[in-house]
Design an enzyme around this catalytic site. Structure first.
Site, PDB file in Angstrom:
ATOM      1  N   SER A 207      36.816 -30.961 -51.742  1.00 30.62           N
ATOM      2  CA  SER A 207      37.042 -29.809 -50.855  1.00 30.62           C
ATOM      3  C   SER A 207      35.777 -29.131 -50.350  1.00 30.62           C
ATOM      4  O   SER A 207      35.852 -28.323 -49.429  1.00 30.62           O
ATOM      5  CB  SER A 207      37.898 -28.754 -51.556  1.00 30.62           C
ATOM      6  OG  SER A 207      39.248 -29.015 -51.334  1.00 30.62           O
TER       7      SER A 207
ATOM      8  N   LYS B 233      35.219 -29.240 -46.674  1.00 29.84           N
ATOM      9  CA  LYS B 233      35.961 -28.378 -45.735  1.00 29.84           C
ATOM     10  C   LYS B 233      35.044 -27.371 -45.040  1.00 29.84           C
ATOM     11  O   LYS B 233      35.324 -26.917 -43.931  1.00 29.84           O
ATOM     12  CB  LYS B 233      37.104 -27.667 -46.483  1.00 29.84           C
ATOM     13  CG  LYS B 233      38.178 -28.654 -46.943  1.00 29.84           C
ATOM     14  CD  LYS B 233      39.197 -28.084 -47.926  1.00 29.84           C
ATOM     15  CE  LYS B 233      40.209 -29.176 -48.285  1.00 29.84           C
ATOM     16  NZ  LYS B 233      41.075 -28.882 -49.412  1.00 29.84           N
TER      17      LYS B 233
ATOM     18  N   TYR C  55      41.100 -37.393 -43.118  1.00 28.48           N
ATOM     19  CA  TYR C  55      40.930 -36.357 -44.145  1.00 28.48           C
ATOM     20  C   TYR C  55      40.547 -36.962 -45.502  1.00 28.48           C
ATOM     21  O   TYR C  55      39.646 -36.468 -46.182  1.00 28.48           O
ATOM     22  CB  TYR C  55      42.229 -35.541 -44.242  1.00 28.48           C
ATOM     23  CG  TYR C  55      42.242 -34.554 -45.375  1.00 28.48           C
ATOM     24  CD1 TYR C  55      41.522 -33.354 -45.302  1.00 28.48           C
ATOM     25  CD2 TYR C  55      42.969 -34.806 -46.538  1.00 28.48           C
ATOM     26  CE1 TYR C  55      41.519 -32.452 -46.355  1.00 28.48           C
ATOM     27  CE2 TYR C  55      42.982 -33.915 -47.588  1.00 28.48           C
ATOM     28  CZ  TYR C  55      42.258 -32.737 -47.496  1.00 28.48           C
ATOM     29  OH  TYR C  55      42.261 -31.846 -48.541  1.00 28.48           O
TER      30      TYR C  55
ATOM     31  N   VAL D   5      37.519 -30.387 -56.239  1.00 28.35           N
ATOM     32  CA  VAL D   5      38.072 -30.875 -57.505  1.00 28.35           C
ATOM     33  C   VAL D   5      37.226 -31.982 -58.141  1.00 28.35           C
ATOM     34  O   VAL D   5      37.479 -32.375 -59.273  1.00 28.35           O
ATOM     35  CB  VAL D   5      39.537 -31.354 -57.382  1.00 28.35           C
ATOM     36  CG1 VAL D   5      40.467 -30.204 -57.080  1.00 28.35           C
ATOM     37  CG2 VAL D   5      39.672 -32.468 -56.364  1.00 28.35           C
TER      38      VAL D   5
ATOM     39  N   TYR E  27      39.458 -21.574 -54.470  1.00 22.60           N
ATOM     40  CA  TYR E  27      40.895 -21.640 -54.769  1.00 22.60           C
ATOM     41  C   TYR E  27      41.446 -20.246 -55.019  1.00 22.60           C
ATOM     42  O   TYR E  27      41.053 -19.287 -54.351  1.00 22.60           O
ATOM     43  CB  TYR E  27      41.156 -22.594 -55.953  1.00 22.60           C
ATOM     44  CG  TYR E  27      40.550 -23.961 -55.717  1.00 22.60           C
ATOM     45  CD1 TYR E  27      41.000 -24.751 -54.661  1.00 22.60           C
ATOM     46  CD2 TYR E  27      39.534 -24.444 -56.520  1.00 22.60           C
ATOM     47  CE1 TYR E  27      40.445 -25.998 -54.431  1.00 22.60           C
ATOM     48  CE2 TYR E  27      38.982 -25.693 -56.296  1.00 22.60           C
ATOM     49  CZ  TYR E  27      39.448 -26.458 -55.240  1.00 22.60           C
ATOM     50  OH  TYR E  27      38.887 -27.674 -55.012  1.00 22.60           O
TER      51      TYR E  27
HETATM   52  N1  GLU Z   1      41.073 -34.364 -51.419  1.00 22.88           N
HETATM   53  C1  GLU Z   1      41.613 -33.366 -52.271  1.00 22.88           C
HETATM   54  C2  GLU Z   1      43.043 -33.066 -51.902  1.00 22.88           C
HETATM   55  O1  GLU Z   1      43.342 -33.004 -50.751  1.00 22.88           O
HETATM   56  C3  GLU Z   1      40.740 -32.152 -52.146  1.00 22.88           C
HETATM   57  C4  GLU Z   1      41.158 -31.117 -53.101  1.00 22.88           C
HETATM   58  C5  GLU Z   1      40.083 -30.204 -53.505  1.00 22.88           C
HETATM   59  O2  GLU Z   1      38.941 -30.593 -53.768  1.00 22.88           O
HETATM   60  O3  GLU Z   1      40.413 -29.018 -53.530  1.00 22.88           O
HETATM   61  O4  GLU Z   1      43.886 -32.904 -52.740  1.00 22.88           O
END
Ligand code: GLU
Length: 311
Positions: A71, A74, A196, A265, A247
């Protein structure tokens, strides 16, 4: 004791002290296992890097070891899309904390397919979808940007991680289809998910990511001196990181660390001291909210020891 860091080389002893302290800290959390390829990492791994605005990097531990960025990516797709689209992006994705898990479907229905913010999965899917429509290669644009900003042309996607996530990607597929039903996704869902999952699979080290994040500490200026974001947009991205980047624990992260940050994550966290430096820390063991246990602890100690924070 606050060792207010005024000269840059003072970062190295701070990093070494933090690593030393963490050695004696029991309990590092558990690696994410919902993406099977991530589950095998050793929770005792730890790396931390600080990059100054001129590209000087300091590091400790496993700071040159590549890990799965997840993530954290992002932030970069948001910056790339915001730089092209400007404010109309915010008609398709909000900028408020969600108060829900990163992959929740519930809120989307109440809010007509407009995700709360670009750092929950639904919001990131919208951003990647729009970037893909604009560039025809969202993952490629993202990778080229990361290579240029980090100065590391070997950065690459980890196809095994992408395939692993794709094979277990029902929830992200559900989010994307649901938003498509509201007209908030423009590309075919399988095309978007492929973009993605590849984006999330980027493998990079703390050194790479601290450098790649520097444009946010330089108020929007890239490594080559050109501008990606306006000063105001760089402020906006930092603000969304502070309020939504870790989060459902962004309040606690702001309280403990006091910096804009974004976690993934894979156990990485990037953080920005605007006008001064950027950080990346990695420890694969996560807490129950999905943030790296060692990563949050290390950033907490860094801002306490140096006095560097936005507050
Ligand atoms: N690729 C992970 C998902 O979409 C990213 C989640 C994360 O790192 O928060 O579940």
């Amino acid at each position: 004791m606050i060792m207010t860091t005024t000269s840059s080389h003072a970062f190295q002893p701070v990093l070494e002290r933090i690593a030393e302290e963490l050695e004696h800290t029991p309990g590092r959390g558990r690696p994410a296992d919902y993406i099977p390829a991530l589950a095998a990492r050793d929770p005792r791994s730890f790396g931390m890097a600080v990059a100054e605005l001129d590209g000087t990097v300091y590091g400790v531990g496993d700071w040159r070891e590549p890990f799965s960025t997840q993530s954290i990516t992002k932030v970069f797709t948001l910056a790339l899309e915001l730089s092209r689209e400007g404010d109309t992006l915010w008609e398709h994705v909000g900028r408020e904390p969600s108060g829900n898990p990163f992959n929740s479907l519930v809120q989307l229905e109440y809010e007509n397919g407009i995700p709360r913010n670009p750092f929950i999965n639904a919001g990131a899917l919208v951003v990647t979808d729009r970037l893909h429509t604009r560039t025809d290669d969202a993952a490629g644009e993202f990778l080229a940007f990361l290579r240029a900003e980090s100065g590391n042309p070997r950065l690459a996607f980890d196809e095994e991680v992408a395939a692993s996530e794709s094979a277990h990607g029902d929830r992200n597929a559900a989010l994307a289809h649901f938003m498509a039903s509201y007209g908030n996704i423009g590309n075919p869902v399988p095309v978007l998910l492929d973009q993605y999952f590849r984006q999330c699979s980027l493998s990079a080290s703390c050194a790479d990511l601290a450098l790649a994040t520097s444009f946010l500490a330089r108020h929007g200026i890239r490594a080559d001196g050109t501008r990606l974001l306006t000063r105001s947009q760089a402020k906006q991205v930092n603000a969304v990181m502070l309020t939504c980047g870790t989060y459902d624990a962004a309040g606690d992260f702001a309280y403990r660390v006091g910096l804009p940050g974004k976690s993934g994550v894979g156990g990485g966290i990037i953080a920005v001291v605007p006008g001064r430096c950027t950080l990346c820390v990695w420890g694969p063991g996560l807490d129950e909210r999905g943030n790296s246990v060692a990563g949050v602890a290390a950033l907490d100690r860094f801002t306490t020891l140096t006095g560097l924070s936005v507050f």
